[in-house]
Write a protein that holds these residues in place. Structure first.
Motif, PDB file in Angstrom:
ATOM      1  N   MET A  29       0.852  -1.184   0.000  1.00 23.50           N
ATOM      2  CA  MET A  29       0.000   0.000   0.000  1.00 23.50           C
ATOM      3  C   MET A  29       0.886   1.231   0.000  1.00 23.50           C
ATOM      4  N   TYR A  30       0.369   2.310  -0.489  1.00 24.91           N
ATOM      5  CA  TYR A  30       1.142   3.542  -0.542  1.00 24.91           C
ATOM      6  C   TYR A  30       0.938   4.349   0.736  1.00 24.91           C
ATOM      7  N   ARG A  31       1.760   5.390   0.843  1.00 29.29           N
ATOM      8  CA  ARG A  31       1.741   6.241   2.022  1.00 29.29           C
ATOM      9  C   ARG A  31       1.522   7.685   1.593  1.00 29.29           C
ATOM     10  N   VAL A  32       1.086   8.509   2.537  1.00 28.41           N
ATOM     11  CA  VAL A  32       0.730   9.904   2.257  1.00 28.41           C
ATOM     12  C   VAL A  32       1.735  10.837   2.915  1.00 28.41           C
ATOM     13  N   VAL A  33       2.211  11.803   2.134  1.00 27.21           N
ATOM     14  CA  VAL A  33       3.098  12.835   2.656  1.00 27.21           C
ATOM     15  C   VAL A  33       2.218  14.022   3.052  1.00 27.21           C
ATOM     16  N   LYS A  34       2.200  14.296   4.351  1.00 21.58           N
ATOM     17  CA  LYS A  34       1.389  15.401   4.857  1.00 21.58           C
ATOM     18  C   LYS A  34       2.100  16.728   4.629  1.00 21.58           C
ATOM     19  N   ARG A  35       1.417  17.834   4.923  1.00 16.49           N
ATOM     20  CA  ARG A  35       1.988  19.163   4.697  1.00 16.49           C
ATOM     21  C   ARG A  35       3.239  19.411   5.531  1.00 16.49           C
ATOM     22  N   ASN A  36       3.289  18.819   6.701  1.00 18.79           N
ATOM     23  CA  ASN A  36       4.457  19.003   7.573  1.00 18.79           C
ATOM     24  C   ASN A  36       5.571  18.010   7.241  1.00 18.79           C
ATOM     25  N   GLN A  37       5.402  17.307   6.133  1.00 13.75           N
ATOM     26  CA  GLN A  37       6.352  16.324   5.608  1.00 13.75           C
ATOM     27  C   GLN A  37       6.366  14.999   6.369  1.00 13.75           C
ATOM     28  N   ASN A  38       5.487  14.844   7.367  1.00 14.34           N
ATOM     29  CA  ASN A  38       5.342  13.532   8.005  1.00 14.34           C
ATOM     30  C   ASN A  38       4.730  12.570   6.993  1.00 14.34           C
ATOM     31  N   VAL A  52       2.458   9.133   6.546  1.00 15.20           N
ATOM     32  CA  VAL A  52       1.514   8.268   7.252  1.00 15.20           C
ATOM     33  C   VAL A  52       0.916   7.262   6.278  1.00 15.20           C
ATOM     34  N   ASP A  53       0.339   6.208   6.823  1.00 15.13           N
ATOM     35  CA  ASP A  53      -0.330   5.219   5.983  1.00 15.13           C
ATOM     36  C   ASP A  53      -1.562   5.838   5.335  1.00 15.13           C
ATOM     37  N   PHE A  54      -1.829   5.422   4.106  1.00 11.94           N
ATOM     38  CA  PHE A  54      -3.027   5.867   3.407  1.00 11.94           C
ATOM     39  C   PHE A  54      -4.250   5.260   4.073  1.00 11.94           C
ATOM     40  N   GLU A  55      -5.285   6.081   4.258  1.00  8.92           N
ATOM     41  CA  GLU A  55      -6.550   5.610   4.830  1.00  8.92           C
ATOM     42  C   GLU A  55      -7.700   6.104   3.961  1.00  8.92           C
ATOM     43  N   LEU A  56      -8.378   5.197   3.300  1.00 15.83           N
ATOM     44  CA  LEU A  56      -9.509   5.548   2.451  1.00 15.83           C
ATOM     45  C   LEU A  56     -10.601   6.249   3.250  1.00 15.83           C
ATOM     46  N   SER A  57     -10.730   5.907   4.518  1.00 12.25           N
ATOM     47  CA  SER A  57     -11.772   6.506   5.363  1.00 12.25           C
ATOM     48  C   SER A  57     -11.597   8.023   5.476  1.00 12.25           C
ATOM     49  N   LYS A  58     -10.377   8.509   5.406  1.00  7.58           N
ATOM     50  CA  LYS A  58     -10.160   9.958   5.490  1.00  7.58           C
ATOM     51  C   LYS A  58     -10.709  10.661   4.258  1.00  7.58           C
ATOM     52  N   ILE A  59     -10.579  10.029   3.106  1.00  3.69           N
ATOM     53  CA  ILE A  59     -11.151  10.600   1.886  1.00  3.69           C
ATOM     54  C   ILE A  59     -12.673  10.602   1.993  1.00  3.69           C
ATOM     55  N   LYS A  60     -13.228   9.493   2.452  1.00  2.00           N
ATOM     56  CA  LYS A  60     -14.682   9.407   2.606  1.00  2.00           C
ATOM     57  C   LYS A  60     -15.192  10.482   3.560  1.00  2.00           C
ATOM     58  N   VAL A  97       2.329   9.623  -2.021  1.00  2.00           N
ATOM     59  CA  VAL A  97       1.464  10.613  -2.665  1.00  2.00           C
ATOM     60  C   VAL A  97       1.245  11.740  -1.665  1.00  2.00           C
ATOM     61  N   SER A  98       1.206  12.974  -2.140  1.00  6.33           N
ATOM     62  CA  SER A  98       1.032  14.109  -1.230  1.00  6.33           C
ATOM     63  C   SER A  98      -0.449  14.316  -0.914  1.00  6.33           C
ATOM     64  N   VAL A  99      -0.705  14.853   0.254  1.00  3.41           N
ATOM     65  CA  VAL A  99      -2.073  15.144   0.659  1.00  3.41           C
ATOM     66  C   VAL A  99      -2.693  16.164  -0.301  1.00  3.41           C
ATOM     67  N   GLU A 100      -1.877  17.058  -0.840  1.00  6.93           N
ATOM     68  CA  GLU A 100      -2.379  18.042  -1.803  1.00  6.93           C
ATOM     69  C   GLU A 100      -2.876  17.367  -3.077  1.00  6.93           C
ATOM     70  N   ASP A 101      -2.133  16.363  -3.553  1.00  3.54           N
ATOM     71  CA  ASP A 101      -2.561  15.628  -4.748  1.00  3.54           C
ATOM     72  C   ASP A 101      -3.875  14.897  -4.495  1.00  3.54           C
ATOM     73  N   ILE A 102      -4.027  14.356  -3.311  1.00  5.18           N
ATOM     74  CA  ILE A 102      -5.278  13.671  -2.970  1.00  5.18           C
ATOM     75  C   ILE A 102      -6.426  14.671  -2.966  1.00  5.18           C
ATOM     76  N   GLN A 103      -6.219  15.829  -2.358  1.00  2.00           N
ATOM     77  CA  GLN A 103      -7.284  16.835  -2.325  1.00  2.00           C
ATOM     78  C   GLN A 103      -7.628  17.343  -3.717  1.00  2.00           C
ATOM     79  N   ASP A 104      -6.611  17.502  -4.560  1.00  2.00           N
ATOM     80  CA  ASP A 104      -6.885  17.895  -5.951  1.00  2.00           C
ATOM     81  C   ASP A 104      -7.773  16.854  -6.630  1.00  2.00           C
ATOM     82  N   SER A 105      -7.492  15.587  -6.376  1.00  2.00           N
ATOM     83  CA  SER A 105      -8.282  14.510  -6.980  1.00  2.00           C
ATOM     84  C   SER A 105      -9.709  14.501  -6.449  1.00  2.00           C
TER      85      SER A 105
END
Length: 135
Positions: free
Chosen positions: A1-10, A12-20, A59-67
């Protein structure tokens, strides 16, 4: 599974529930009714949309939000996408204000909290009794 780069550069594991949850919040902000099945489908389409943006499993959190915004718009939920965009801008402004306040606090602290914790003597109220201001 892929991981997410947050704005503070931390990272974290990708969680589909956060998108939902973000999609649900946008629907609720616009008071547009939704079914959980629709949320699930949109969330899956979001993950398909940002697949090309994954590099080295990240993948960056910004890219996820753009999507999220792109998929909502293309699915006919332009008003919900707009709510998501506005929320994103508002949160960005809050982050900027918080950052500015922290920067100013760092500038002011040395004056307020002098080396002995009593201030540095250059602030009002630190003058001798009688009100005489040293010149």
């Amino acid at each position: 599974m892929y991981r997410v780069v947050k704005r503070n550069q931390n990272v974290v594991d990708f969680e589909l529930s956060k998108i939902k949850n973000a999609i649900i919040q946008a629907f609720e902000a616009t008071e547009i009714e939704y079914a959980q099945d629709v949320i699930d489908l949109i969330a899956l389409k979001v993950t398909a949309d940002f697949q090309p943006k994954i590099v080295d499993g990240l993948v960056s959190v910004e890219d996820i939000q753009d999507s999220v915004e792109a998929v909502l718009s293309s699915a006919g939920y332009a008003e919900v996408a707009k709510a998501s965009i506005l929320d994103r801008r508002q949160r960005q402004k809050l982050r900027e204000v918080k950052s500015t306040l922290l920067d100013h606090q760092a500038d002011v602290d040395p004056y307020v909290n002098g080396p002995d914790g009593r201030g540095n003597g250059n602030l009002p109220g630190n003058y001798p009794r009688g009100g005489a201001v040293p010149r």
